[in-house]
Scaffold this active site. Sequence first.
Site, PDB file in Angstrom:
ATOM      1  N   SER A  10     -12.558  -0.716  16.051  1.00 11.66           N
ATOM      2  CA  SER A  10     -13.746  -0.625  15.271  1.00 11.66           C
ATOM      3  C   SER A  10     -13.661  -1.587  14.183  1.00 11.66           C
ATOM      4  O   SER A  10     -12.363  -1.691  13.658  1.00 11.66           O
ATOM      5  CB  SER A  10     -14.177   0.590  15.219  1.00 11.66           C
ATOM      6  OG  SER A  10     -13.175   1.375  14.402  1.00 11.66           O
ATOM      7  N   LYS A  11     -14.582  -1.445  13.295  1.00 12.03           N
ATOM      8  CA  LYS A  11     -14.766  -2.199  11.929  1.00 12.03           C
ATOM      9  C   LYS A  11     -13.916  -1.129  11.149  1.00 12.03           C
ATOM     10  O   LYS A  11     -13.289  -1.669  10.153  1.00 12.03           O
ATOM     11  CB  LYS A  11     -16.060  -2.241  11.381  1.00 12.03           C
ATOM     12  CG  LYS A  11     -15.982  -2.966  10.288  1.00 12.03           C
ATOM     13  CD  LYS A  11     -17.543  -3.233   9.787  1.00 12.03           C
ATOM     14  CE  LYS A  11     -17.838  -2.608   8.415  1.00 12.03           C
ATOM     15  NZ  LYS A  11     -16.915  -2.601   7.414  1.00 12.03           N
ATOM     16  N   ARG A  12     -13.870   0.078  11.548  1.00 10.07           N
ATOM     17  CA  ARG A  12     -13.148   1.016  10.473  1.00 10.07           C
ATOM     18  C   ARG A  12     -11.783   0.911  10.654  1.00 10.07           C
ATOM     19  O   ARG A  12     -10.927   1.016   9.587  1.00 10.07           O
ATOM     20  CB  ARG A  12     -13.467   2.498  10.884  1.00 10.07           C
ATOM     21  CG  ARG A  12     -14.032   3.322   9.549  1.00 10.07           C
ATOM     22  CD  ARG A  12     -14.631   4.608   9.942  1.00 10.07           C
ATOM     23  NE  ARG A  12     -15.598   4.436  10.848  1.00 10.07           N
ATOM     24  CZ  ARG A  12     -15.694   5.514  11.971  1.00 10.07           C
ATOM     25  NH1 ARG A  12     -14.747   6.047  12.249  1.00 10.07           N
ATOM     26  NH2 ARG A  12     -16.787   5.298  12.939  1.00 10.07           N
ATOM     27  N   ASP A  43     -11.089  -2.045   8.275  1.00  6.50           N
ATOM     28  CA  ASP A  43     -10.929  -1.710   6.957  1.00  6.50           C
ATOM     29  C   ASP A  43      -9.425  -0.803   6.584  1.00  6.50           C
ATOM     30  O   ASP A  43      -9.301  -0.952   5.440  1.00  6.50           O
ATOM     31  CB  ASP A  43     -11.986  -0.571   6.744  1.00  6.50           C
ATOM     32  CG  ASP A  43     -13.471  -1.749   6.780  1.00  6.50           C
ATOM     33  OD1 ASP A  43     -13.329  -2.900   6.700  1.00  6.50           O
ATOM     34  OD2 ASP A  43     -14.400  -1.104   6.818  1.00  6.50           O
TER      35      ASP A  43
END
Length: 517
Positions: free
Chosen positions: A267-269, A272
Amino acid sequence: MNSNRPIRVRFAPSPTGALHIGGVRTALYNYLFARRHGGAFILRIEDTDSQRFVPGAEAYIMESLRWCGIHIDEGVEEGGPHAPYRQSERKAIYKEYALRLVASGDAYYAFDTPEELNALRAEAEGKGETFSYNYAVRDRLATSLRLSPDEVQQRIERGDQYVIRFRMPENEEVHMHDLIRGDVRMNTATLDDKVLYKSADELPTYHLANIVDDHLMEISHVIRGEEWLPSLPLHYLLYRAFGWTDTQPEFAHLPLLLKPTGQGKLSKRDGDKLGFPVFPLQWTAPDGEVSRGYREDGYFPEAFINMLALLGWNPGTEQEIFSMEELIAAFSLDRVSKSGARFQPEKARWFNAQYMHRKSDEEVGRLYRKIMSEHGIEVEKALSERIGSLIKERATFPSDFWELSFYFFMAPESYDEKNVRKFWKGDTPRHIAELRDMLAALPVFDMETVDREIHAWVERMGYPIGPIMNAFRLAVVGACKGPGMFDICEIVGQRECVERIDRALERLGNGDDKKED
Ligand code: GLU
């Protein structure tokens, strides 16, 4: 499959935000498959869900594919025999197909209002159940299965909102085939009556538009993410209801891209948190949030594509570096794995480094000039190519160039302390002072001369060459790193080398004041 059928595949993203790297991989596998079999690669924009539409997403998708070197044969910008390729512009087509299914009894009108549906959901919840719009309820709700044809007609004429739902068989085992997973079976008992069309916005839902377009666009193979596998029974049944089973495409559902830990979907998380991009290009969301992209992070599109190709597919050999042409030649769906592919950020960097090391002098020179110019230094072509080729083996990204080579253009501001302790001691500073005078007196200062003269000098004097060369490097570069010292001497030049030695002697001591430690 009809083996004479022309190969036609499509990448069918919904413009709901930035394209995740999993989506890029889907596009890539479709593209490789098309090229491998001399077929066509089509870009179809599935924008019928107006609620989830995000401005800029479509342009982002197209720019991403361009950056990756994935060429579209038919699409929104390219046009083609089945234009338009944006579903919102094909609106008029879908209703007719939805009505065909109503006429054949495979679909029905449903007039339930949102309030009525909410009440049904609440009621089910109260009993600890989940409401499902299916065979168990459809005959007693406000549908054309219960209402008389006249009543249905009246309701439509007076403008009542309705949806058209697929009439899912109550208890049928659907036999399907997937090119990656083999035979798949699923019973329809657990499936609900999916909405195909909504009168409110006169738009089809994904399922209807997708099947109608795949049929009209003569798609031979649907290659898409695993998350669509649960929809496959509905899609099979839609093909059957339309009478298109003979020409329905073959299906291949690609494995998920997993987190670096191997647990769960990437996921994008994760990006990050662990500091890597999950989008090909930088993306600014409508709320202003900026997400990093591979392009902006300094990845080469070839390296990015090479890395993605191997996330879920393997060539069956040890080969890891593949150009797009090589991928096309080697790609086959039967080497796509069933299980999820773990994304490893360090492997992405490794691929980039490999492509960096393989850059020609000309390419590396171009990248080098760009980076140095951003730091305010204009480097001429020949020199940029020379320095670039000297340092590329140590670089992963073009942005590494500055740190790896600024000393060619400016004297070091500081000296690496560890190396100072290690090499700037004992007799060495005194030897360096002598070396300075020797170098200052040389009539020419090219790398061969400096190399030859330093060797002759240490031999004559009986000095150890190792510590001297390390201390010399420390004085000129500021650290014990970088390419061959004689290359550095030639590029930095005689006067500057001598001055840097003077500076180092001044700052680090010339040996007179220090006792050997
Ligand atoms: N529009 C769907 C998506 O966004 C396409 C799925 C498919 O390829 O059938 O992924």
